[in-house]
Design a protein around this motif. Structure first.
Motif, short mmCIF file in Angstrom:
data_model
loop_
_atom_site.label_atom_id
_atom_site.label_comp_id
_atom_site.label_asym_id
_atom_site.label_seq_id
_atom_site.Cartn_x
_atom_site.Cartn_y
_atom_site.Cartn_z
N ILE A 43 38.70 3.04 44.78
CA ILE A 43 40.03 1.72 44.86
C ILE A 43 39.69 1.35 46.26
N VAL A 44 39.30 2.12 47.56
CA VAL A 44 39.15 1.85 48.50
C VAL A 44 38.78 0.34 48.93
N VAL A 45 37.19 1.20 47.94
CA VAL A 45 36.11 -0.14 48.21
C VAL A 45 36.40 -1.49 47.35
N PHE A 46 37.33 -1.45 45.95
CA PHE A 46 37.20 -2.76 45.07
C PHE A 46 38.39 -3.68 46.12
N GLN A 47 39.15 -2.58 46.50
CA GLN A 47 40.42 -2.93 47.30
C GLN A 47 39.36 -4.24 48.22
N ALA A 48 38.70 -3.34 49.37
CA ALA A 48 38.23 -4.20 50.99
C ALA A 48 37.59 -4.98 49.64
N MET A 49 36.56 -4.87 48.50
CA MET A 49 35.63 -6.87 47.97
C MET A 49 36.91 -7.75 47.73
N THR A 50 37.80 -6.66 46.78
CA THR A 50 38.27 -8.14 46.21
C THR A 50 38.99 -9.10 47.40
N SER A 51 39.17 -8.50 49.19
CA SER A 51 39.76 -9.40 49.62
C SER A 51 39.27 -10.21 50.58
N ILE A 52 38.08 -9.85 50.68
CA ILE A 52 36.33 -10.22 51.45
C ILE A 52 35.78 -11.27 49.99
N PRO A 112 50.62 6.84 54.40
CA PRO A 112 49.93 6.66 56.01
C PRO A 112 48.93 6.06 55.86
N ILE A 113 47.94 5.77 56.68
CA ILE A 113 47.10 4.90 56.26
C ILE A 113 45.91 6.23 56.99
N THR A 114 45.20 6.71 56.16
CA THR A 114 43.90 7.48 56.71
C THR A 114 42.40 7.04 55.95
N ASP A 115 41.64 7.66 55.52
CA ASP A 115 40.33 6.87 55.83
C ASP A 115 40.59 6.78 53.97
N GLN A 116 40.73 7.40 52.92
CA GLN A 116 40.71 6.79 52.12
C GLN A 116 41.73 5.23 51.54
N THR A 117 42.92 5.40 52.63
CA THR A 117 43.45 4.22 52.61
C THR A 117 43.44 3.00 53.34
N LEU A 118 42.68 2.92 54.62
CA LEU A 118 42.07 2.09 55.39
C LEU A 118 41.69 0.77 54.90
N ASN A 119 41.77 -0.27 54.98
CA ASN A 119 40.95 -1.71 53.98
C ASN A 119 40.37 -1.97 55.24
N TYR A 120 39.16 -1.68 54.39
CA TYR A 120 37.72 -2.14 55.43
C TYR A 120 37.48 -3.73 55.78
N THR A 121 38.29 -4.62 55.41
CA THR A 121 37.66 -5.77 55.16
C THR A 121 37.88 -6.14 56.50
N PRO A 122 38.57 -6.47 56.76
CA PRO A 122 38.05 -6.48 59.09
C PRO A 122 37.03 -5.89 59.17
N VAL A 123 36.21 -5.48 58.99
CA VAL A 123 35.15 -4.07 59.85
C VAL A 123 34.29 -5.42 58.75
N ALA A 124 34.07 -5.94 57.85
CA ALA A 124 32.85 -5.85 57.57
C ALA A 124 33.41 -7.72 57.63
N VAL A 125 34.62 -7.93 57.33
CA VAL A 125 34.33 -9.72 57.64
C VAL A 125 33.67 -9.80 59.08
#
Length: 157
Positions: A43-52, A112-125
């Motif tokens: 779900i983290v990857v899906f949320q990041a891709m949607t955000s991107i 809380p923010i963990t490796d499973q809940t971190l939004n990776y959008t800023p890293v990718a963008v």
């Protein structure tokens, strides 16, 4: 420049048997669709891709507005459908809205923010931004001259 020529030849060539651009189809399958498969398991990857995707879409609409209200403020000739004196203020509202949405879509979606809940959008963008700006500084600014106007300025209507 050699790399640009390879890609332009590779992507503009149409395959006669399929009557389409097979080079671009291969690129799409390998480099565009495969990352989407990762979202099936996380779900983290899906949320990041949607955000991107949302940030990219908003930026695609906001950049021409931003350049129109800043760089082309004096030279822009409005068309028949214009907001008149309100175009500048509405343009700034639109640009501020995109900036706000871009920040909101970059925030984590769960605490809380963990490796499973971190939004990776800023890293990718941010990573893509660094790559594109670096490419511009090193190579593209020497050969890219901007869009070529292919419409005459005189109207026959």
């Amino acid at each position: 420049m050699v790399l640009n020529e390879f890609f332009s030849v590779f992507f503009k060539r149409a395959t006669p048997s399929f009557l389409n651009n097979s080079g671009y189809n291969l690129f799409q399958v390998l480099f565009i669709n495969n990352p989407l498969l990762q979202s099936l398991g996380s779900i983290v990857v899906f949320q990041a891709m949607t955000s991107i995707a949302v940030i990219g879409l908003y930026l695609a609409y906001a950049l021409p507005i931003f350049f129109r209200i800043t760089l082309a403020r004096r030279s822009f000739v409005p068309g028949p459908f214009s907001l008149g004196p309100f175009s500048t203020i509405i343009g700034w509202i639109a640009v501020l809205w995109v900036a706000t949405i871009s920040v909101l879509f970059s925030l984590p979606v769960a605490y809380p923010i963990t490796d499973q809940t971190l939004n990776y959008t800023p890293v990718a963008v941010g990573g893509l931004f660094i790559i594109v700006v670096s490419y511009w500084i090193v190579n593209a600014r020497y050969w890219f001259k901007g869009p070529i106007t292919n419409v005459s300025t005189h109207s026959n209507v």
